[in-house]
Scaffold this motif. Structure first.
Motif, short mmCIF file in Angstrom:
data_model
loop_
_atom_site.label_atom_id
_atom_site.label_comp_id
_atom_site.label_asym_id
_atom_site.label_seq_id
_atom_site.Cartn_x
_atom_site.Cartn_y
_atom_site.Cartn_z
N GLN A 131 -47.29 15.67 5.81
CA GLN A 131 -47.08 15.47 4.38
C GLN A 131 -47.64 16.69 3.67
OE1 GLN A 131 -48.12 11.64 2.64
NE2 GLN A 131 -48.28 10.78 4.69
N PRO B 94 -45.04 6.69 7.19
CA PRO B 94 -44.12 7.81 7.44
C PRO B 94 -44.15 8.30 8.89
CG PRO B 94 -45.44 8.23 5.47
CD PRO B 94 -46.00 7.00 6.13
N GLY C 159 -41.20 12.19 -1.62
CA GLY C 159 -41.58 10.78 -1.70
C GLY C 159 -42.03 10.36 -3.09
#
Length: 152
Positions: free
Chosen positions: A65, A57, A91
């Motif tokens: 995150q 990512p 995600g």
């Protein structure tokens, strides 16, 4: 159940899902058609669901995150679930038992982006968010062999 050859094939593919049939066959001592047939059976049985890639990512600019626990307000469960499904920054998401209905992983570029995403569901759910500092264990499959859980 898996036999030893199936386990070995899966172990190789877990390390590199791009391993060729020829290379798989060499590593397990079978012909390429035999390996192909075994893989087809593993797919048919649902043991193998997909051959996939892992994307970093951060390489795409998602420097943060977060784990978000989501508790929809009364009557809003399906609306919240649909919103989560339609938001690509989520995600992954698990529907769970307990006080919260969902536990989700969000990929964001900044705290500001996190706030904007959470604001979209603020009138539909309560949230509790934790920023991920590190991931000591990356997503991994369950053990391929039956293991005895040791008693303390």
């Amino acid at each position: 159940m898996l036999d030893d050859l199936d386990r070995r094939l899966l172990e190789i593919l877990i390390k590199d899902s791009r391993t060729s049939l020829k290379e798989l066959a060499q590593q397990v001592g079978l012909s390429s058609p035999s390996v192909s047939e075994r893989l087809r059976r593993l797919e048919d049985r649902g043991v193998i669901r997909a051959f996939t890639i892992e994307i970093d990512p951060q390489a795409l600019g998602y420097t943060l995150q977060a784990i978000v626990r989501i508790r929809p307000l009364p009557g809003k469960l399906h609306i919240v679930q649909k919103l989560i499904e339609e938001t690509p920054e989520f995600g992954e998401c698990d529907k769970v038992t307990g006080d919260d209905c969902f536990v989700a992983r969000l990929f964001v570029r900044s705290i500001g982006d996190l706030d904007k995403l959470l604001d979209r569901i603020a009138d539909k759910a309560e949230t509790s968010t934790a920023i991920i500092k590190a991931q000591p264990i990356r997503r991994r499959p369950p053990p391929l062999a039956a293991t005895a859980i040791s008693k303390p």
